[in-house]
Scaffold this motif. Structure first.
Motif, mmCIF file in Angstrom:
data_model
loop_
_atom_site.group_PDB
_atom_site.id
_atom_site.type_symbol
_atom_site.label_atom_id
_atom_site.label_comp_id
_atom_site.label_asym_id
_atom_site.label_seq_id
_atom_site.Cartn_x
_atom_site.Cartn_y
_atom_site.Cartn_z
ATOM 1 N N UNK A 1 -67.041 -123.690 -42.174
ATOM 2 C CA UNK A 1 -67.603 -123.362 -43.489
ATOM 3 C C UNK A 1 -68.898 -122.583 -43.398
ATOM 4 N N UNK A 2 -69.609 -122.710 -42.266
ATOM 5 C CA UNK A 2 -70.879 -122.001 -42.093
ATOM 6 C C UNK A 2 -70.688 -120.626 -41.485
ATOM 7 N N UNK A 3 -69.471 -120.332 -41.055
ATOM 8 C CA UNK A 3 -69.252 -119.094 -40.299
ATOM 9 C C UNK A 3 -69.274 -117.845 -41.181
ATOM 10 N N UNK A 4 -68.678 -117.940 -42.374
ATOM 11 C CA UNK A 4 -68.536 -116.756 -43.228
ATOM 12 C C UNK A 4 -69.871 -116.085 -43.570
ATOM 13 N N UNK A 5 -70.890 -116.827 -44.077
ATOM 14 C CA UNK A 5 -72.162 -116.143 -44.381
ATOM 15 C C UNK A 5 -72.849 -115.587 -43.145
ATOM 16 N N UNK A 6 -72.677 -116.246 -42.004
ATOM 17 C CA UNK A 6 -73.291 -115.730 -40.771
ATOM 18 C C UNK A 6 -72.646 -114.400 -40.378
ATOM 19 N N UNK A 7 -71.325 -114.296 -40.558
ATOM 20 C CA UNK A 7 -70.645 -113.032 -40.269
ATOM 21 C C UNK A 7 -71.129 -111.924 -41.197
ATOM 22 N N UNK A 8 -71.326 -112.265 -42.479
ATOM 23 C CA UNK A 8 -71.895 -111.293 -43.427
ATOM 24 C C UNK A 8 -73.258 -110.807 -42.922
ATOM 25 N N UNK A 9 -74.070 -111.759 -42.481
ATOM 26 C CA UNK A 9 -75.428 -111.424 -42.028
ATOM 27 C C UNK A 9 -75.392 -110.499 -40.820
ATOM 28 N N UNK A 10 -74.506 -110.786 -39.895
ATOM 29 C CA UNK A 10 -74.374 -109.932 -38.709
ATOM 30 C C UNK A 10 -73.889 -108.541 -39.099
ATOM 31 N N UNK A 11 -72.963 -108.479 -40.073
ATOM 32 C CA UNK A 11 -72.458 -107.179 -40.517
ATOM 33 C C UNK A 11 -73.569 -106.337 -41.129
ATOM 34 N N UNK A 12 -74.448 -106.986 -41.905
ATOM 35 C CA UNK A 12 -75.556 -106.240 -42.509
ATOM 36 C C UNK A 12 -76.608 -105.864 -41.462
ATOM 37 N N UNK A 13 -76.801 -106.731 -40.473
ATOM 38 C CA UNK A 13 -77.816 -106.449 -39.441
ATOM 39 C C UNK A 13 -77.407 -105.259 -38.577
ATOM 40 N N UNK A 14 -76.146 -105.209 -38.191
ATOM 41 C CA UNK A 14 -75.722 -104.189 -37.232
ATOM 42 C C UNK A 14 -74.881 -103.080 -37.867
ATOM 43 N N UNK A 15 -74.552 -103.194 -39.141
ATOM 44 C CA UNK A 15 -73.738 -102.184 -39.796
ATOM 45 C C UNK A 15 -74.437 -101.555 -40.981
ATOM 46 N N UNK A 16 -74.258 -102.164 -42.146
ATOM 47 C CA UNK A 16 -74.783 -101.585 -43.375
ATOM 48 C C UNK A 16 -76.300 -101.462 -43.375
ATOM 49 N N UNK A 17 -76.972 -102.382 -42.663
ATOM 50 C CA UNK A 17 -78.435 -102.350 -42.605
ATOM 51 C C UNK A 17 -78.980 -101.101 -41.935
ATOM 52 N N UNK A 18 -78.141 -100.404 -41.143
ATOM 53 C CA UNK A 18 -78.576 -99.157 -40.502
ATOM 54 C C UNK A 18 -78.613 -98.017 -41.522
ATOM 55 N N UNK A 19 -77.834 -98.139 -42.599
ATOM 56 C CA UNK A 19 -77.783 -97.082 -43.615
ATOM 57 C C UNK A 19 -78.876 -97.271 -44.667
ATOM 58 N N UNK A 20 -79.102 -98.536 -45.046
ATOM 59 C CA UNK A 20 -80.160 -98.840 -46.011
ATOM 60 C C UNK A 20 -81.231 -99.604 -45.252
ATOM 61 N N UNK A 21 -82.330 -98.965 -44.954
ATOM 62 C CA UNK A 21 -83.320 -99.584 -44.063
ATOM 63 C C UNK A 21 -84.298 -100.490 -44.802
ATOM 64 N N UNK A 22 -84.936 -99.981 -45.874
ATOM 65 C CA UNK A 22 -85.956 -100.770 -46.561
ATOM 66 C C UNK A 22 -85.736 -100.742 -48.078
ATOM 67 N N UNK A 23 -86.101 -101.859 -48.729
ATOM 68 C CA UNK A 23 -86.000 -101.966 -50.188
ATOM 69 C C UNK A 23 -87.258 -102.670 -50.688
ATOM 70 N N UNK A 24 -87.471 -102.619 -52.023
ATOM 71 C CA UNK A 24 -88.596 -103.331 -52.632
ATOM 72 C C UNK A 24 -88.180 -104.772 -52.896
#
Length: 275
Positions: free
Chosen positions: A47-70
């Motif tokens: 049950x704890x795995x799904x949000x952690x996978x989301x976090x990893x995807x944003x850290x190493x994937x989508x987070x490279x496209x959107x770097x900083x926000x307010x």
């Protein structure tokens, strides 16, 4: 020791609620859940795995496209740090709703576990408190694990982030209480689609992935009515140590939701099991 002394030590609820509703033995239901899940611990951890996978995807994937926000208070933060507290709030919501709806439904409608429990001195309020307490314990364990992952990934920048765990417990409590009351109205497994129909928009539109300001003004009013929005706002602000007066409103919303939910779920269980 007199009877009055014993009653005083066992809490106010025993003196306020009717004897048929509450016997002060909700902890027995929590112990039962611990025993059951100790034998299926792998399912528990999944049950704890799904949000952690989301976090990893944003850290190493989508987070490279959107770097900083307010972020809260107008301060600049990385997009991953912006999304992480919201994912933690979503995890608390999903875990609590799963436990208090699917599990509760099968115990109530199929295994008849609650009918067996009510043949003991326990009452419907014990069942409601016990099941909701277990959902909160489960949400708390997931929250601690998620906070640990955030720390390892360098996403914790304030000691106030420790308060994310009690907020996750409150979110779990509020959603578990409302979830249990809602599940008591379900008559078949196909009706669980209605729950997903509610959870999915909450997950996507409660400012989980972007700030409230991106919505038109009319839609902002609608989003502010979402319960998960208040959990996300609280967690996001605490994760960077920002405190604003509006956080009291977020907290009051979740507390009111928890109170309403536990009242409704105990009433519904009493109606279904004692009729």
């Amino acid at each position: 020791m007199s009877v009055l002394e014993q009653t005083g030590r066992r809490g106010v609820l025993l003196r306020v609620l009717p004897a048929a509703m509450y016997a002060g033995r909700a902890s027995a239901l929590v112990e039962r859940s611990v025993l059951v899940y100790s034998r299926i611990w792998l399912m528990f951890l999944s049950g704890a795995l799904e949000p952690v996978l989301y976090l990893l995807a944003f850290q190493y994937g989508f987070g490279k496209l959107v770097t900083e926000v307010a972020g809260p208070g107008g301060q600049t933060m990385s997009y991953v740090a912006f999304v992480a507290p919201a994912l933690m709030a979503s995890s608390a919501m999903n875990g609590a709703v799963f436990d208090s709806t699917y599990n509760m439904f099968f115990k109530l409608r199929h295994s008849k576990l609650y009918d067996a429990i009510l043949s003991t001195p326990m009452g419907p309020f014990d069942v409601a408190i016990g099941e909701i307490s277990w959902a909160v314990v489960r949400g708390g364990i997931y929250a601690l694990g998620f906070l640990g992952v955030m720390s390892v990934m360098g996403l914790v920048h304030s000691p106030w982030a420790l308060l994310l765990v009690p907020v996750a417990l409150l979110i779990s409590f509020a959603f578990a209480a409302i979830g249990m009351a809602s599940a008591s109205f379900l008559r078949s497994t196909s009706q669980f689609d209605y729950i997903q129909l509610v959870l999915m928009p909450l997950f996507l539109f409660s400012t989980t992935f972007y700030p409230l300001s991106v919505y038109p003004e009319a839609l902002q009013i609608v989003v502010r009515c979402f319960p998960l929005y208040h959990g996300v706002e609280l967690m996001r602000a605490l994760s960077v140590g920002v405190f604003e007066p509006s956080m009291l409103g977020n907290l009051a919303y979740l507390l009111a939701m928890a109170g309403l939910g536990i009242w409704a779920s105990s009433k519904r269980l009493g109606h279904l099991l004692l009729k």
